[in-house]
Design a protein around this motif. Structure first.
Motif, PDB file in Angstrom:
ATOM      1  N   VAL A 225       0.688  -0.951  -0.086  1.00 52.54           N
ATOM      2  CA  VAL A 225      -0.039  -0.194  -0.338  1.00 52.54           C
ATOM      3  C   VAL A 225       0.916   1.024  -0.237  1.00 52.54           C
ATOM      4  N   ALA A 226       1.943   1.458   1.194  1.00 47.33           N
ATOM      5  CA  ALA A 226       3.057   2.276   0.771  1.00 47.33           C
ATOM      6  C   ALA A 226       3.615   2.771  -0.813  1.00 47.33           C
ATOM      7  N   GLU A 227       3.899   1.297  -1.003  1.00 46.48           N
ATOM      8  CA  GLU A 227       4.444   2.212  -2.677  1.00 46.48           C
ATOM      9  C   GLU A 227       3.523   1.953  -3.966  1.00 46.48           C
ATOM     10  N   HIS A 228       2.514   1.333  -3.118  1.00 41.18           N
ATOM     11  CA  HIS A 228       0.845   2.636  -4.315  1.00 41.18           C
ATOM     12  C   HIS A 228       0.838   3.833  -4.362  1.00 41.18           C
TER      13      HIS A 228
ATOM     14  N   LEU B   5       8.852 -14.515   6.342  1.00 41.65           N
ATOM     15  CA  LEU B   5      10.347 -14.496   6.739  1.00 41.65           C
ATOM     16  C   LEU B   5      11.164 -13.882   7.780  1.00 41.65           C
ATOM     17  N   ALA B   6      10.151 -12.937   7.499  1.00 37.36           N
ATOM     18  CA  ALA B   6      11.560 -11.436   8.167  1.00 37.36           C
ATOM     19  C   ALA B   6      10.181  -9.905   8.422  1.00 37.36           C
ATOM     20  N   PRO B   7      10.527  -9.404   9.365  1.00 36.76           N
ATOM     21  CA  PRO B   7       9.136  -8.091   9.922  1.00 36.76           C
ATOM     22  C   PRO B   7       9.802  -6.974   8.355  1.00 36.76           C
ATOM     23  N   LEU B   8       8.447  -7.457   8.236  1.00 39.49           N
ATOM     24  CA  LEU B   8       8.199  -6.073   6.582  1.00 39.49           C
ATOM     25  C   LEU B   8       7.596  -4.812   7.010  1.00 39.49           C
ATOM     26  N   GLY B   9       6.003  -4.630   7.752  1.00 36.21           N
ATOM     27  CA  GLY B   9       5.919  -3.972   7.984  1.00 36.21           C
ATOM     28  C   GLY B   9       6.173  -2.808   7.796  1.00 36.21           C
ATOM     29  N   TRP B  10       6.992  -2.478   9.383  1.00 37.75           N
ATOM     30  CA  TRP B  10       8.307  -1.247   9.361  1.00 37.75           C
ATOM     31  C   TRP B  10       8.919  -0.730   8.119  1.00 37.75           C
ATOM     32  N   LEU B  11       8.635  -1.345   7.017  1.00 35.98           N
ATOM     33  CA  LEU B  11       9.195  -0.579   6.029  1.00 35.98           C
ATOM     34  C   LEU B  11       8.235   0.457   5.178  1.00 35.98           C
ATOM     35  N   ALA B  12       7.102   0.408   5.193  1.00 32.77           N
ATOM     36  CA  ALA B  12       5.534   1.124   4.997  1.00 32.77           C
ATOM     37  C   ALA B  12       5.352   2.340   6.174  1.00 32.77           C
TER      38      ALA B  12
ATOM     39  N   LEU C 251      10.190   4.638  10.425  1.00 30.52           N
ATOM     40  CA  LEU C 251      10.910   3.674   9.757  1.00 30.52           C
ATOM     41  C   LEU C 251      11.628   2.745   9.005  1.00 30.52           C
ATOM     42  N   ARG C 252      10.825   3.870   7.900  1.00 32.14           N
ATOM     43  CA  ARG C 252      10.766   3.432   6.223  1.00 32.14           C
ATOM     44  C   ARG C 252      12.828   3.921   5.570  1.00 32.14           C
ATOM     45  N   PRO C 253      12.453   5.339   6.270  1.00 28.83           N
ATOM     46  CA  PRO C 253      14.117   5.554   5.998  1.00 28.83           C
ATOM     47  C   PRO C 253      15.275   5.389   6.365  1.00 28.83           C
TER      48      PRO C 253
ATOM     49  N   GLY D  42      14.952  11.218   6.177  1.00 25.66           N
ATOM     50  CA  GLY D  42      14.321  11.058   6.975  1.00 25.66           C
ATOM     51  C   GLY D  42      13.185  12.181   7.132  1.00 25.66           C
ATOM     52  N   ARG D  43      12.714  11.543   7.983  1.00 24.54           N
ATOM     53  CA  ARG D  43      11.512  12.496   8.155  1.00 24.54           C
ATOM     54  C   ARG D  43      11.483  12.940   9.402  1.00 24.54           C
ATOM     55  N   LEU D  44      10.790  14.290  10.256  1.00 22.41           N
ATOM     56  CA  LEU D  44      11.685  14.924  11.324  1.00 22.41           C
ATOM     57  C   LEU D  44      10.318  15.970  11.436  1.00 22.41           C
ATOM     58  N   HIS D  45      10.029  15.857  13.060  1.00 27.55           N
ATOM     59  CA  HIS D  45       8.950  17.426  13.149  1.00 27.55           C
ATOM     60  C   HIS D  45       9.722  18.013  13.022  1.00 27.55           C
TER      61      HIS D  45
END
Length: 634
Positions: free
Chosen positions: A277-280, A364-371, A375-377, A608-611
C-alpha cells in the motif's frame, strides 16, 4: 531441477510426458495425436537416425548445435513444448525463417544509432534464424546460428505478439526446453479448480526445497535460500514467489513485488499489505485502481483494510506495531528515529531481530516497518542484507557483522556537496539541556495564529515546506520566519535546522540565540560559504541564560565580532586569502562541533522525516526610510 550439462534427454522427456499425461482433465476434448500421446505417455516421436539428422543438415547447409542433435536422436520433434508451442520441429520441418513473418522491418523501426548489439540481434534474428515452431499460439521459436557459445550451442529466441515484450533469449536448445518445461509446470500448477491435482515427483521435490529454503532464510542464509525459491518459482510452486518477494523487498526492491497469494492471507496481511500500500501511495498519480491488482481474490476484510491503510499512508498516520519484545524495540527505534538518531534507531531494531517471531510458516522477516513513515528511511541495501543475515524466528546461526552507520558525526559534513541538492546556505540553532519538543516554545512564531507553536508530524522537508505554504496569502521581504526541523544533536543538545533559508542580511539579523538560551546555552550558525553562493558569509552567535556572550559575522570580506570569542572559534584563524570557502566552512564547523560536543544527523535531515515548526522572524522590522515589498496572492 535438471542441468543442461551431460543432459539425459530420454529420462527428462519421459518424465515430462508422464507428468503431462497425468495432468489432463478426463473430460477434456483431445485431438487424435494428443489421445495417442496420452495412451503412449509420450509427447515425442520415434528417434531420428544419424542419416536423417545428416540429411537435415545438408538441406539447411549447417551442422546443428549439439543439444538439438542429441534431442533429435531421442525424438524427431515434440508436442506441447510449454503452453503455447503445440508442435516443435524435427528433422523434416525445421526451416530457415527468412523473415517469413515480415517482422524484421517491424523490429528495425525501433532501432536507432545507439542501439545495443542485443537489440540489433532481436531484429536480425528474423532473417537468419532457424524456425522450430510448427504449430503454436502465435509464438515463434528461432535458433540463431550467429549467436553461438563456446560449446557450439545456438541461442534460442522466443517471441509472441500478445506478450508485448522483446524476444526472450535462451542460452541454447537444452536451456530452451528446460524453460518451456518450467512453463508447463507453472501453467499446470495454476490450472484452476477443475484441473486434476498436479502432484508428482518433481513437484514434491520442489515443495520440499521451498520448505528447506524457508528454514535456511530464517537461519540467515538468504542468498542460497533465494536461489532455491527462485528455482521453485519458475515451476509455479505455491509460496515460492511470496517468500522470495519478502527477501527482495528487504534488499530494497519494489518493482514487481506482490508477495503473491500470501498478501491476501489473513495471517500475514498486517505485515505484507502495508509495504504494498505504501508503494502504491507513493506512485498512484492516476487513481487507486492499481491497488487491487495484487489483491485479486482477496476477501472483503482484506480489501477494506487495504483502503483504510491507504488513508493512513496519505494522512501520515500509519504506525507499524509488532508483538512481544521485538514490538517494544520497534517503539524505541521509532522514538530515536523521529528525533534524528537513525543510526541508533537501526541498532535498536536490528538487535531485536533475533527475538522476532513469524506470524506463520510463510513469514520470513518483519516487513510492515517498511511502510512506517518514520522507520522506512532506516532501510538501505546493506542494512537489508544485515537483517536477512540475522538468525531469527527461533533459528540459530552466525550473527553478521554490523553494517556501517550512515551519519558521519559532527558538523563538517554540511560543507560537502549533496548529490542532487543545490543547497548553498543553511542555518541551525543548538540548545543545551532542552528536549527537541521544547524548542518550539523557545523559538516559535507566537503571532502566526497559534499554529507556529506546534510541532508537525514527522515529515520530509518537501512535505513540510508544501504544508507550510498551503493557505499562505501574504509574503513580505522583511519577515524571515524559518521552517525548521528539530531533533537531538548529540548528548544533552537539541537542534533546529533550516536547509533553505531566506537571503542573509547582517544589518537586520536578529539572532535567536538569546531567546533560545533562557536557563541554558544556545548556539546559532548561519552559513553561506559554499561554492555557488553569490556573496559568501558566515555567522556564529552564542548565548547563555538569555544573553548573548559572543558572536561574529563574516560578510563582504570583513569580520564583525562582539564579546570574548574562544580561541578555538576565533574567526581570524579561519578567514584568509590562502583557503577556499569550502575549506573555511569545513574547519569552522569542525571547530564548533569540537567546542560544544555537538552533531547533526545527516541521514535524517537528507533522507528522513522529522518534526518541524515555524520560528519567529530572524530579522528586525524595517526602520524609518527602509523599503520592503509585500506580495498578496489569491
Amino acid at each position: 531441477m535438471t542441468d543442461t550439462t551431460a543432459f539425459d534427454w530420454r529420462s527428462f522427456l519421459l518424465r515430462w510426458s508422464g507428468e503431462w499425461a497425468d495432468s489432463l482433465p478426463e473430460d477434456e476434448t483431445r485431438t487424435a495425436d494428443d489421445e495417442a500421446a496420452l495412451q503412449a505417455r509420450w509427447l515425442g516421436f520415434p528417434p531420428a537416425s544419424e542419416e536423417r539428422i545428416a540429411a537435415m543438415e545438408q538441406r539447411l547447409g549447417r551442422r546443428m548445435p549439439p543439444s538439438y542433435r542429441e534431442f533429435l536422436a531421442v525424438t524427431d520433434g515434440w508436442r506441447h513444448a510449454g503452453g503455447f508451442v503445440w508442435l516443435l520441429a524435427g528433422t523434416e520441418s525445421a526451416r530457415w525463417h527468412d523473415d517469413a513473418s515480415g517482422l524484421a522491418c517491424t523490429f528495425e523501426e525501433y532501432l536507432d544509432e545507439d542501439a545495443e548489439p542485443e537489440e540489433r540481434r532481436e531484429a536480425d534474428i528474423w532473417r537468419r534464424g532457424l524456425q522450430l515452431d510448427v504449430e503454436s499460439d502465435a509464438t515463434y521459436v528461432l535458433m540463431d546460428p550467429e549467436d553461438v557459445d563456446e560449446d557450439g550451442e545456438w541461442a534460442v529466441y522466443t517471441w509472441a505478439s500478445w506478450r508485448a515484450e522483446p524476444p526472450e533469449r535462451h542460452a541454447g536448445f537444452a536451456a530452451f526446453m528446460l524453460d518451456v518445461y518450467r512453463e508447463f509446470h507453472s501453467l499446470r500448477s495454476h490450472g484452476g479448480a477443475q484441473a486434476p491435482v498436479f502432484e508428482n515427483d518433481t513437484t514434491r521435490a520442489l515443495d520440499a526445497q521451498v520448505a528447506e529454503a524457508r528454514i535456511e532464510a530464517l537461519r540467515g542464509g538468504w542468498e542460497r535460500a533465494l536461489e532455491r525459491l527462485d528455482e521453485a518459482k519458475g515451476y509455479g510452486r505455491p509460496r515460492a514467489a511470496g517468500l522470495g518477494d519478502q527477501i527482495r523487498r528487504l534488499l530494497g526492491q519494489t518493482s514487481m513485488i506482490s508477495f503473491d497469494d500470501l498478501v491476501t492471507d489473513q495471517r500475514y496481511v498486517s505485515e505484507l499489505l502495508p509495504p504494498l500500500v505504501a508503494e502504491h501511495a507513493a506512485h498512484s498519480y492516476r487513481g487507486d485502481s492499481g491497488l487491487m491488482f495484487p489483491l485479486r481474490g482477496a476477501d472483503e476484510d482484506v480489501v477494506s483494510l487495504a483502503h483504510a491503510t491507504l488513508d493512513q499512508m496519505r494522512g501520515g498516520t500509519y504506525r507499524y506495531t509488532a508483538a512481544g519484545p521485538f514490538g517494544e524495540a520497534v517503539d524505541r527505534a521509532r522514538e530515536s528515529a523521529r528525533w534524528g538518531d537513525t543510526d541508533g534507531a537501526w541498532r535498536t531494531l536490528i538487535d531485536a531481530v533475533p527475538l522476532w517471531e513469524p506470524l506463520g510458516p510463510d513469514h520470513l522477516a518483519p516487513l510492515g516497518w517498511l511502510a512506517d513513515p518514520v522507520l522506512r528511511p532506516l532501510l538501505t541495501q546493506e542494512r537489508g542484507r544485515e537483517l536477512l543475515s540475522t538468525p531469527r524466528g527461533g533459528q540459530s546461526g552466525d550473527t553478521p557483522a554490523p553494517s556501517a552507520g550512515l551519519d558521519p558525526g559532527g558538523l563538517a559534513w554540511l560543507a560537502e556537496p549533496d548529490p542532487g541538492n543545490n543547497r548553498t546556505s543553511y542555518r541551525f540553532v543548538l540548545v543545551e539541556g532542552v528536549e527537541p519538543e521544547e524548542l518550539a516554545g523557545r523559538l516559535a512564531d507566537r503571532d502566526g495564529g497559534g499554529e507556529g507553536s506546534l510541532l508537525s508530524a514527522p515529515m520530509t522537508w518537501w512535505e513540510a515546506h508544501t504544508a507550510w505554504l498551503r493557505g499562505r496569502r501574504e509574503f513580505t521581504s522583511y519577515d524571515d520566519r524559518a521552517l525548521m526541523a528539530v531533533g537531538r544533536a548529540g548528548a544533552g543538545w537539541s537542534f533546529a535546522f533550516d536547509g533553505d533559508p531566506a537571503p542573509f542580511d547582517h544589518r537586520r539579523l536578529v539572532s535567536p540565540a538569546a531567546s533560545a538560551a533562557v536557563g541554558t546555552r544556545a548556539v546559532v550558525v548561519w552559513s553561506g560559504l559554499r561554492e555557488g553562493h553569490r556573496e559568501p558569509f558566515f555567522h556564529l552567535s552564542v548565548a547563555r541564560d538569555g544573553a548573548e556572550q559572543y558572536s561574529f559575522t563574516y560578510t563582504d570580506g570583513e569580520i564583525r565580532s562582539s564579546g570574548e570569542i574562544p580561541a578555538a572559534l576565533d574567526p581570524n584563524r579561519f578567514f584568509g586569502a590562502q583557503e577556499d570557502g569550502a575549506g573555511v566552512e569545513r574547519s569552522l564547523l569542525a571547530a564548533v562541533a569540537g567546542e560544544f560536543g555537538v552533531r547533526l544527523p545527516r541521514h535524517a535531515l537528507v533522507n528522513g522525516r522529522l518534526h518541524t515548526f515555524v520560528t519567529r522572524s530572524w530579522t528586525r522590522p524595517p526602520g524609518d526610510g527602509e523599503t520592503y515589498a509585500v506580495i498578496r496572492v489569491g
